[in-house]
Structures are given as structure tokens and as C-alpha cells.
Write an enzyme that holds these catalytic residues in place. Sequence first.
Site, PDB file in Angstrom:
ATOM      1  N   SER A 138       0.819  -1.083  -0.035  1.00  8.98           N
ATOM      2  CA  SER A 138      -0.322   0.108   0.273  1.00  8.98           C
ATOM      3  C   SER A 138       0.487   1.575  -0.200  1.00  8.98           C
ATOM      4  CB  SER A 138      -0.973  -0.047   1.440  1.00  8.98           C
ATOM      5  OG  SER A 138      -2.010   1.236   1.328  1.00  8.98           O
ATOM      6  N   ASP A 170      -8.360  -4.093  -7.353  1.00 10.31           N
ATOM      7  CA  ASP A 170      -7.904  -3.179  -5.892  1.00 10.31           C
ATOM      8  C   ASP A 170      -7.612  -1.341  -6.743  1.00 10.31           C
ATOM      9  OD1 ASP A 170      -6.811  -2.352  -4.188  1.00 10.31           O
ATOM     10  OD2 ASP A 170      -4.864  -3.709  -4.149  1.00 10.31           O
ATOM     11  N   HIS A 207      -7.922  -5.550  -1.344  1.00 11.99           N
ATOM     12  CA  HIS A 207      -5.784  -4.706  -1.140  1.00 11.99           C
ATOM     13  C   HIS A 207      -5.586  -5.176  -0.044  1.00 11.99           C
ATOM     14  CE1 HIS A 207      -3.203  -0.635  -0.868  1.00 11.99           C
ATOM     15  NE2 HIS A 207      -3.974  -0.979   0.173  1.00 11.99           N
TER      16      HIS A 207
END
Length: 511
Positions: free
Chosen positions: A300, A363, A419
Site C-alpha cells: 500500500s 484493487d 487491497h
Amino acid sequence: MAAISLSCTVLPFTKLNLSAYKSHPFGTSKLTVSTSTVAAKVLHSKTTDSLPSIITELEKERAHSKEEDDQNERETNTTTHENERRLSDIWRELHGQDDWVGLLDPMDPLLRSELIRYGEMAQACYDAFDFDPFSKYCGSCRFTRHAFFESLGMAQNGYHVSRYLFATSNINLPNFFKKSRWPKVWSKNANWIGYVAVSDDDTSARLGRRDISIAWRGTVTRLEWIVDLMDFLKPVSANRIPCPDQTVKVESGFLDLYTDKDATCRFCQFSAREQILTEIKRLVEKYSDEELSITITGHSLGSALAILSAYDITETGLNVMSDGRVVPVSVLSYSGPRVGNVRFKERLESLGVKVLRVVNVHDVVPKSPGLFFNEHVAPRLMKLAEGLPWSYSHVGVQLELDHKNSPFLKPTNDPGCAHNLEAHLHLLDGYHGKGHRFVLASGRDPALVNKASDFLKDHYLVPPYWRQDHNKGMVRCKDGRWIQAERPKLDDHHPEDIHHHLKQLGLASDH
């Protein structure tokens, strides 16, 4: 009649046999499941069904099962043959020497295991982070660095943490930081954001080199941090990162997080950048007589920091040893956003940094920032938009995964599930190449997916968000009251050591 008796015997265990640990994708024997399936059909069949038809159906099920078992055996034999190669002999190829050509489709078994291993090092940042606002240690690491991997049950990974990394909350990414509600806390302006680790002697022998690994933490507030992105490109040189090209730009929030500091804070007296550069310099000098690698990982927002720090290390020349040898620098990124413009991409590649980005096609994070002007736009139009402050380009090689291919995961519209890092590691374990059947290669426990999500199908009976601190850190004291346990103070940040290396790097003028 013997066939009917067998089916009825296994019928009560049908649900258990369909659990995560006996299901088809593991590649285990299908005889029990097949027999149970037939038994269920027998139970619901009409009384007029004849015995020969039941036997025929059972034979079909067994024949289908045998075909699948034979296929699994062929795949297992192939994997065993591939794993006979020594990691120490091909580690440069696995870390991008040839841009992973021929290793992604079909998926190289050793590369898969390496991607999972480094992904677990990034996951450790989440598992060790205290994100409970009711804890006076919120925003810190729950463990001392000397016992980091042991405390997480990862002692077998063969690394030891050499330094923790901290960042200041005085930036434009407030959702990245967690703060305690207690009036007296370990730090008012700092958050723990990752660590630097080094492979031990035995692991280094297995890997074929001494590996210096940097793991960056992402956010713990699902996807709220995306709205904090200013979506505004800024020259890297604007924050005193040396770069000969003023058109090399990165997202301003990432850059500020990496370079900002707080002189009043013991943990953020030096920026994350200064902490990284000085530690890398120290370790490269310490192991100068060995073959080295620098491997940076993150998920991320941590993926953006991984790419930015890899660029900084190579731009500063810290990966060039005194005898002229160049230490390879690679980034293994998971579900990362775009970091900079096309000039940043070109500069990063010219410095020799290798980046492999693992993404889930569903995602949203890898699709931002730069929703309109990015690497998918026609080159001529991208050239015209090059100077715009919202024109971004991904770097490196992309490995696309699809969570819809896993029979363990349920359909969901929750973007947080797509995610989730543990879900990415699960998908890696079952990925064998485009168009190949999803089969878990190592049998990595699918229950890990639900550690911080609700993504597994309900019939596996794994509770969502099951990973919790024991009693949320509360302990019973001698007088019977429940209180939060005290933790060792984080006194090993060594600012003097940092200052010494900053002087050698010519960066000490700021202090």
C-alpha cells in the site's frame, strides 16, 4: 451393496471433508470428497433409482478424481524438480537482473516463495503495529527490535532487526498516523513505520549473499488514506534529495512523509530518509567484504515509500562500495500506488533499481494517483501532459493476480478485501501462470486471509478479523485491577550514530 455402505459411512463427515484443509485446490486426494458427494446424491435420489446407476455414477466420480490426482502429481513433480535449483545460484535473476523475463508466466516456484517471504516481512509491520487508540502505546511497535521476529513467530526467517524507522505526523497524510487518546503517551508526534533487517550467517549462506532488507508499513485505516493524496507532483530536489534533473517529480505527500522531521521529538529528530541512509551506509561498510543485496518491500502506501527509498539509496550512491562493486537494489511491492511522473520512472530505471509490483486487478490503489494521465495513455498524449502536476507513471514490472480465481474467497464489493496484503500472499501461493488452475503450492494456511478482513467463504468457518491482542493488552495486577501492561522503553534509536553517518554523507548541516 458394499458401495452404498461405504457412502453412508462417510456421509456424516461431508462438511468436514469440504473444509479449507481438505478442499480441491490443495491438490489432496478427492476420493473422500467424491464418495461423500455420491452419498449426498444417494440420499436425495428417488427410491426408484437403480443400483447400477449409482455404481456408474460412483465410477465416474472416481475416474474424474483420478484424472485430477494425476494432474496434481505432475505439477508436484515439476515443482520438486524446479526446487532442486539452489536459491544461492539464481538469486540475481529472482531479484530482477533480467526484469523477471520468463519467471512470471508460468510462475517460477522459487520466485513465488521469495515473493511470499518478503510479503510476510511487510505483513509483519501490520502485525507488530499498535493501532489501538485506547493504548498509550498507540502508534508504536508492540515489540522490541531484538525480539521482533521471535515475538511474531517468525524466528525461522533468519533475519535480525538492526534499526526501527519512525516518521513524524506533521505532514499532509493524517490517515497514515494513529494517535492515542491517553494524555501521557510514548510520543506525541511520532509513528513507527517499519524496520531495517539483515540476514544472519546461516540464512546468508542459503540466499547466496548477505541481504539487507527494508520493510515499510502501509496504512491501517483501510483505504481512507487515498483521499489524503494531494495528487500533486513535486520535484524530489525540492526536499533536498539530490537529483540532476529538476523534472523528476513524485507525489508530494509521499515525499513529505519520507523527508519531514521534528527536532523536538526523540524519534523524529531525524527524518525517515536520514534514518534509512545512515543505516544502509553503516551496514554496507560493516559487510563490505561480503556479497550484498538490498531488498525493499512494502504494501500500500508502504510500497510508495519502498520505491522512493530505493531511488534515494541509488541516487545518493550508497549501493556503490569503496572498491567499485555495485550492490543490487530491488523493490518487491504489494498493492502499491503510482509514485511519480514518467521522468521519475526513467531516472529510477537508469539507476538500475529493479521493481516487481504484485497487484490484484480488482484493487483501486494501484490505479491511483494519476487516474487520467498515466502509463496507459498514448505516448504522444502523455508527452503533452508530461509537465502537468497530476501526470503519473508506474515503474517496473507488474504481476497481475485476480482474487476471483481463488475458490477460497467469496465475492465481495469491499475494496478493502481486494487491497488486503494477506489476500495477495494467498493469491501468490495459488498462482501458476495465466490460465492455469489455482492450486496452493505450499499449502499456506488460507485462514490467514481473515486475519484482518472478512474475505474467506463462510463455510470454512474462519471468523473475520480474528487476529487480536490477548485481552487487548490488559493484564490483572496484584490488587485485582485490570490495567495496561507496561512495555520496555524504545531507547535504542541511536541518534548519535545517525549524526556520525550524516556527517560522512554531508547531510549534517541541517542539525
